[in-house]
Design an enzyme around this catalytic site. Structure first.
Site, PDB file in Angstrom:
ATOM      1  N   GLU A   1      49.919  56.882  13.559  1.00  0.00           N
ATOM      2  CA  GLU A   1      49.879  57.502  14.890  1.00  0.00           C
ATOM      3  C   GLU A   1      51.178  57.299  15.675  1.00  0.00           C
ATOM      4  O   GLU A   1      51.179  56.976  16.856  1.00  0.00           O
ATOM      5  CB  GLU A   1      48.654  57.011  15.670  1.00  0.00           C
TER       6      GLU A   1
ATOM      7  N   GLN B   1      51.355  31.555   6.640  1.00  0.00           N
ATOM      8  CA  GLN B   1      52.179  30.353   6.595  1.00  0.00           C
ATOM      9  C   GLN B   1      51.361  29.106   6.923  1.00  0.00           C
ATOM     10  O   GLN B   1      51.533  28.058   6.292  1.00  0.00           O
ATOM     11  CB  GLN B   1      53.342  30.486   7.581  1.00  0.00           C
TER      12      GLN B   1
ATOM     13  N   LEU C   1      47.128  66.324  11.446  1.00  0.00           N
ATOM     14  CA  LEU C   1      48.384  66.709  12.073  1.00  0.00           C
ATOM     15  C   LEU C   1      49.546  66.558  11.094  1.00  0.00           C
ATOM     16  O   LEU C   1      50.298  67.487  10.860  1.00  0.00           O
ATOM     17  CB  LEU C   1      48.619  65.865  13.328  1.00  0.00           C
TER      18      LEU C   1
ATOM     19  N   ILE D   1      45.813  61.687   5.592  1.00  0.00           N
ATOM     20  CA  ILE D   1      44.613  61.934   6.376  1.00  0.00           C
ATOM     21  C   ILE D   1      43.578  60.836   6.118  1.00  0.00           C
ATOM     22  O   ILE D   1      43.017  60.744   5.013  1.00  0.00           O
ATOM     23  CB  ILE D   1      44.012  63.320   6.058  1.00  0.00           C
TER      24      ILE D   1
ATOM     25  N   THR E   1      55.196  55.947  14.347  1.00  0.00           N
ATOM     26  CA  THR E   1      55.793  54.665  13.976  1.00  0.00           C
ATOM     27  C   THR E   1      56.258  53.928  15.234  1.00  0.00           C
ATOM     28  O   THR E   1      56.420  54.516  16.303  1.00  0.00           O
ATOM     29  CB  THR E   1      57.005  54.869  13.057  1.00  0.00           C
TER      30      THR E   1
ATOM     31  N   GLY F   1      49.539  27.991   4.015  1.00  0.00           N
ATOM     32  CA  GLY F   1      50.372  27.598   2.889  1.00  0.00           C
ATOM     33  C   GLY F   1      50.041  28.400   1.644  1.00  0.00           C
ATOM     34  O   GLY F   1      49.825  29.606   1.685  1.00  0.00           O
ATOM     35  N   GLY F   2      49.986  27.701   0.497  1.00  0.00           N
ATOM     36  CA  GLY F   2      49.698  28.381  -0.759  1.00  0.00           C
ATOM     37  C   GLY F   2      48.366  29.099  -0.747  1.00  0.00           C
ATOM     38  O   GLY F   2      48.225  30.182  -1.332  1.00  0.00           O
TER      39      GLY F   2
ATOM     40  N   ARG G   1      41.952  20.999   7.447  1.00  0.00           N
ATOM     41  CA  ARG G   1      42.816  20.579   6.337  1.00  0.00           C
ATOM     42  C   ARG G   1      43.479  19.241   6.644  1.00  0.00           C
ATOM     43  O   ARG G   1      44.123  19.081   7.692  1.00  0.00           O
ATOM     44  CB  ARG G   1      43.887  21.654   6.115  1.00  0.00           C
TER      45      ARG G   1
ATOM     46  N   GLY H   1      56.151  64.282   9.379  1.00  0.00           N
ATOM     47  CA  GLY H   1      55.390  63.134   9.827  1.00  0.00           C
ATOM     48  C   GLY H   1      55.657  62.887  11.298  1.00  0.00           C
ATOM     49  O   GLY H   1      54.955  63.380  12.182  1.00  0.00           O
TER      50      GLY H   1
END
Length: 402
Positions: free
Chosen positions: A382, A355, A133, A177, A384, A358-359, A287, A139
């Site tokens: 499909e 987040q 399309l 596409i 925005t 972390g690292g 952790r 767009g």
């Protein structure tokens, strides 16, 4: 590190058959998809063998009629299968959604003869589809597309030898596409009449049609294993027997397909978000910092709770819209809401998962950075999310005044 298999979600499924179906999907995910997802995405490898397996297992035609090889499953079930696949690898989940989108026009608007001729191979014969399309200059404003299809007389179809209304000659370029260049068939929207929505017609174009070529795949920030490419139609001939619906009906067919396709994107988004939450919970409970698991700290616990709540809300929203569709009721507004909410939630949840780690979350040693990059595209494809807000607002307040 390889991706972990998605944690089972306690799903509300309507039948025992649906429960068996989801169990089959989880088995395929654990054996064939999740163990290879990170490595194949990093290498930009498209898993065609997985799509062949899904086709053999009856999973590429779930929402379509069993008369033509489909699964006779309601959207309520089909979307939860998509979620399971996307949680393991978005390239697969989104790929199945795009394939379903490509089958929609023929299944919904084709003649019985067209359906008998093509749908069995499309739904369960190993073929892979794509949907054409968007164009480089159209767009979100899809009604302004410029790819043209012009009749070239009547006579005998070169592909079937049968008398037909002549060939159509398609010229133009399609953009963005998914499966561009590797699909076996393309549902193509082209202009056959005047400017605007009423001058557009749908066609089913074979992937090996003479004059059809693909540009090099786009270099994307995510979903590197899923090829996205421009397609060039240089005088591509298709017989009138491959025209779907009436001349000028193409845009209405496209909008109908997109309503359903947006639910597919919503389900994929929740799958990606669920995968990110699973990784975040596993990391946070394992952790240790300051002598105890970081999941003991209230700020992080609340973050996990918010992530889980967004996922459950999104899942409920897309399932509610799916049940409207299954009942034959209007669902366009609800589909736009689901696509909007679920993809925004996926972006938030995946960002929060980075987040939490972390690292480590910022490294490719863990999958959450990839999930965050993948979530972004779901806010774009499909329609925005700005377009989704326009759709919802039009249902509430009517068209904009000019």
């Amino acid at each position: 590190m390889p991706d972990r298999a998605p944690q089972p979600v306690d799903r509300q499924l309507p039948t025992e058959e649906a429960r068996d179906l989801v169990a089959l999907v989880r088995d395929i995910v654990q054996r064939e998809i999740a163990p290879h997802a990170a490595e194949q995405e990093d290498a930009g490898r498209f898993p065609r063998e997985v799509f062949s397996l899904l086709s053999e297992s009856g999973l590429l035609g779930l929402p379509y009629d069993s008369e033509f090889g489909g699964g006779d499953q309601p959207y309520e079930v089909y979307l939860q299968v998509l979620e399971e696949l996307a949680a393991a690898r978005l390239t697969v989940g989104l790929g199945v959604s795009v394939h379903s989108l490509a089958c929609h026009a023929l299944a919904g608007y084709g003649t019985k003869q067209q359906q008998a001729d093509h749908l069995p191979a499309m739904l369960g014969g190993g073929l892979l589809g794509a949907y054409c399309l968007s164009e480089p200059a159209s767009g979100s404003d899809a009604a302004s597309l410029r790819t043209k299809a012009v009749r070239d007389g009547g006579g005998t179809s070169r592909s079937s030898g049968a008398e037909s209304g002549g060939d159509w000659v398609i010229t133009g370029t399609k953009a963005w596409i998914t499966h561009g260049g590797i699909a076996d068939f393309y549902t193509v929207l082209a202009r056959t009449g005047a400017e605007g929505a009423r001058g557009i017609t749908a066609f089913l174009v074979p992937g090996d049609a003479e004059g059809l070529s693909a540009a090099a795949p786009e270099k994307k920030m995510g979903m590197k294993g899923s090829p996205t490419a421009q397609l060039h139609f240089d005088g591509v001939r298709v017989p009138d027997s491959r025209r779907i619906g009436e001349e000028g009906q193409g845009f209405a067919i496209a909008l109908s397909a997109l309503d359903s396709g947006r639910l597919g994107i919503a389900a994929c988004a929740i799958g990606v978000a669920q995968a990110a939450l699973d990784e975040a919970v596993a990391y946070a409970t394992g952790r240790q910092q300051f002598g105890r698991p970081i999941a003991d700290f209230q700020g992080l616990r609340f973050m996990l709770a918010d992530m889980a709540t967004q996922i459950e809300a999104g899942r409920a929203l897309y399932l509610s819209a799916a049940r409207l569709r299954d009942a034959g009721r209007p669902f366009s507004k609800e589909a736009a809401m689901a696509k909007l909410f679920c993809t925004d939630a996926a972006m938030k949840v995946t960002t929060d998962a980075v987040q939490v780690l972390g690292g480590y979350g910022y490294t490719a040693d863990f999958p959450v950075e990839r999930l965050m990059r993948e979530a972004k595209v779901l806010q774009i494809v499909e329609g925005t999310n700005q377009i989704q807000r326009m759709v919802v607002a039009r249902h509430l307040a009517g068209p904009e005044t000019r």
